[in-house]
Motif scaffolding. Sequence first.
Motif, mmCIF file in Angstrom:
data_model
loop_
_atom_site.group_PDB
_atom_site.id
_atom_site.type_symbol
_atom_site.label_atom_id
_atom_site.label_comp_id
_atom_site.label_asym_id
_atom_site.label_seq_id
_atom_site.Cartn_x
_atom_site.Cartn_y
_atom_site.Cartn_z
ATOM 1 N N ARG A 38 7.281 4.105 -7.868
ATOM 2 C CA ARG A 38 6.826 4.132 -6.360
ATOM 3 C C ARG A 38 7.781 5.263 -5.765
ATOM 4 O O ARG A 38 8.969 5.571 -6.102
ATOM 5 C CB ARG A 38 7.277 2.761 -5.667
ATOM 6 C CG ARG A 38 6.262 1.705 -6.232
ATOM 7 C CD ARG A 38 6.600 0.567 -5.761
ATOM 8 N NE ARG A 38 5.989 0.150 -4.501
ATOM 9 C CZ ARG A 38 6.249 -0.872 -3.683
ATOM 10 N NH1 ARG A 38 6.948 -1.834 -4.206
ATOM 11 N NH2 ARG A 38 5.514 -1.017 -2.699
ATOM 12 N N LEU A 39 7.097 5.977 -4.835
ATOM 13 C CA LEU A 39 7.649 7.033 -3.962
ATOM 14 C C LEU A 39 7.987 6.157 -2.672
ATOM 15 O O LEU A 39 7.119 5.712 -1.986
ATOM 16 C CB LEU A 39 6.983 8.247 -3.879
ATOM 17 C CG LEU A 39 6.798 8.937 -5.104
ATOM 18 C CD1 LEU A 39 5.842 10.198 -4.870
ATOM 19 C CD2 LEU A 39 8.069 9.497 -5.364
ATOM 20 N N PRO A 52 8.573 1.713 0.607
ATOM 21 C CA PRO A 52 7.424 2.758 -0.289
ATOM 22 C C PRO A 52 6.743 3.392 1.184
ATOM 23 O O PRO A 52 6.797 2.923 2.204
ATOM 24 C CB PRO A 52 6.657 1.816 -0.601
ATOM 25 C CG PRO A 52 6.738 0.141 0.014
ATOM 26 C CD PRO A 52 8.349 0.445 0.510
ATOM 27 N N ALA A 53 6.532 4.616 0.736
ATOM 28 C CA ALA A 53 6.144 5.562 1.640
ATOM 29 C C ALA A 53 4.703 5.907 1.595
ATOM 30 O O ALA A 53 4.121 5.845 0.335
ATOM 31 C CB ALA A 53 6.842 6.599 1.878
ATOM 32 N N ARG A 54 3.712 6.244 2.788
ATOM 33 C CA ARG A 54 2.405 6.721 2.501
ATOM 34 C C ARG A 54 2.167 7.626 3.379
ATOM 35 O O ARG A 54 2.651 7.607 4.706
ATOM 36 C CB ARG A 54 1.620 5.313 2.403
ATOM 37 C CG ARG A 54 0.407 5.456 3.544
ATOM 38 C CD ARG A 54 -0.673 4.180 3.598
ATOM 39 N NE ARG A 54 -0.029 3.617 4.717
ATOM 40 C CZ ARG A 54 -0.404 2.237 4.905
ATOM 41 N NH1 ARG A 54 -0.734 1.491 3.942
ATOM 42 N NH2 ARG A 54 0.128 1.622 5.988
ATOM 43 N N THR A 55 1.353 8.808 3.241
ATOM 44 C CA THR A 55 0.909 9.596 4.198
ATOM 45 C C THR A 55 -0.473 9.979 4.185
ATOM 46 O O THR A 55 -1.165 9.584 2.996
ATOM 47 C CB THR A 55 1.756 11.091 3.951
ATOM 48 O OG1 THR A 55 1.389 12.090 4.934
ATOM 49 C CG2 THR A 55 1.512 11.505 2.547
ATOM 50 N N VAL A 56 -1.066 10.135 5.269
ATOM 51 C CA VAL A 56 -2.393 10.464 5.306
ATOM 52 C C VAL A 56 -3.122 11.947 4.958
ATOM 53 O O VAL A 56 -4.116 12.054 4.492
ATOM 54 C CB VAL A 56 -3.263 9.838 6.509
ATOM 55 C CG1 VAL A 56 -3.160 8.420 6.595
ATOM 56 C CG2 VAL A 56 -2.739 10.614 7.715
ATOM 57 N N GLY A 93 3.935 -3.267 7.832
ATOM 58 C CA GLY A 93 4.582 -4.145 7.159
ATOM 59 C C GLY A 93 6.056 -3.416 6.706
ATOM 60 O O GLY A 93 6.631 -2.948 7.204
ATOM 61 N N ILE A 94 6.144 -3.472 5.060
ATOM 62 C CA ILE A 94 7.144 -2.774 4.699
ATOM 63 C C ILE A 94 7.024 -1.309 4.222
ATOM 64 O O ILE A 94 7.802 -0.497 3.576
ATOM 65 C CB ILE A 94 7.874 -3.510 3.475
ATOM 66 C CG1 ILE A 94 6.919 -3.497 2.191
ATOM 67 C CG2 ILE A 94 8.294 -4.851 3.757
ATOM 68 C CD1 ILE A 94 7.521 -3.728 0.930
ATOM 69 N N THR A 95 5.812 -0.726 4.445
ATOM 70 C CA THR A 95 5.474 0.465 3.974
ATOM 71 C C THR A 95 5.886 1.625 5.087
ATOM 72 O O THR A 95 5.325 1.343 6.485
ATOM 73 C CB THR A 95 3.776 0.638 3.689
ATOM 74 O OG1 THR A 95 3.852 -0.213 2.666
ATOM 75 C CG2 THR A 95 3.651 2.209 3.381
ATOM 76 N N ALA A 96 6.437 2.643 4.865
ATOM 77 C CA ALA A 96 6.641 3.654 5.802
ATOM 78 C C ALA A 96 5.663 4.521 5.918
ATOM 79 O O ALA A 96 5.442 5.315 4.755
ATOM 80 C CB ALA A 96 7.883 4.257 5.369
ATOM 81 N N ASN A 97 4.906 4.767 7.178
ATOM 82 C CA ASN A 97 4.116 5.803 7.577
ATOM 83 C C ASN A 97 4.563 7.086 7.861
ATOM 84 O O ASN A 97 5.622 7.130 8.792
ATOM 85 C CB ASN A 97 2.963 5.308 8.479
ATOM 86 C CG ASN A 97 2.083 4.114 8.065
ATOM 87 O OD1 ASN A 97 2.066 4.065 7.043
ATOM 88 N ND2 ASN A 97 2.323 3.253 8.868
ATOM 89 N N VAL A 98 4.378 7.994 7.154
ATOM 90 C CA VAL A 98 5.339 9.351 7.220
ATOM 91 C C VAL A 98 4.257 10.423 7.233
ATOM 92 O O VAL A 98 3.322 10.510 6.888
ATOM 93 C CB VAL A 98 6.427 9.385 5.991
ATOM 94 C CG1 VAL A 98 7.346 8.513 6.060
ATOM 95 C CG2 VAL A 98 5.702 9.497 4.827
ATOM 96 N N GLU A 99 4.709 11.665 7.659
ATOM 97 C CA GLU A 99 4.182 12.872 7.566
ATOM 98 C C GLU A 99 5.308 13.758 6.834
ATOM 99 O O GLU A 99 6.408 13.882 7.146
ATOM 100 C CB GLU A 99 3.694 13.508 9.079
ATOM 101 C CG GLU A 99 4.871 13.512 10.001
ATOM 102 C CD GLU A 99 4.422 13.989 11.533
ATOM 103 O OE1 GLU A 99 3.198 13.820 11.894
ATOM 104 O OE2 GLU A 99 5.464 14.445 12.473
#
Length: 146
Positions: free
Chosen positions: A101-102, A112-116, A133-139
Amino acid sequence: MTLIFYIWLVLAILGVASEVFLGVVGWGLVLALGATVGAILSATGASITVQLLVVATLTLITAPFIIRGMRRFNKGRNESALLSEGAFHGETFEVIRAGERLGVKIQGDFFPARTVDSTLQEGQRVRLVGMSGITANVEVVDQETA
């Protein structure tokens, strides 16, 4: 002074210490306030029943106000505030790999991170825009401006 007085006194000291050293965001102050009132009642000779009733009532009434106030105070300083309440939003982090996981490390914890808008790569600089939740939304931060 009675043993009960000293027990209240120790609880008050523990409450203040937990607030200062552990950053329990208001709960230590609630404990310290209740225990201080209990110690005062004990010193005046009130029965243990009266002490417990007064301390319990005081705690129930003041706890929501103290905790809400401490969270607002700490949120502005980004210390001891919750990630879900906006702590660290807008700050930049480096994407790291944990197993498959990144994600990003915030105050020593992996999220854990996610970007759109793009695919994340290890070593990339990202800005935290929110939490799900526990997921970081990042740009992704433009490498030229980082």
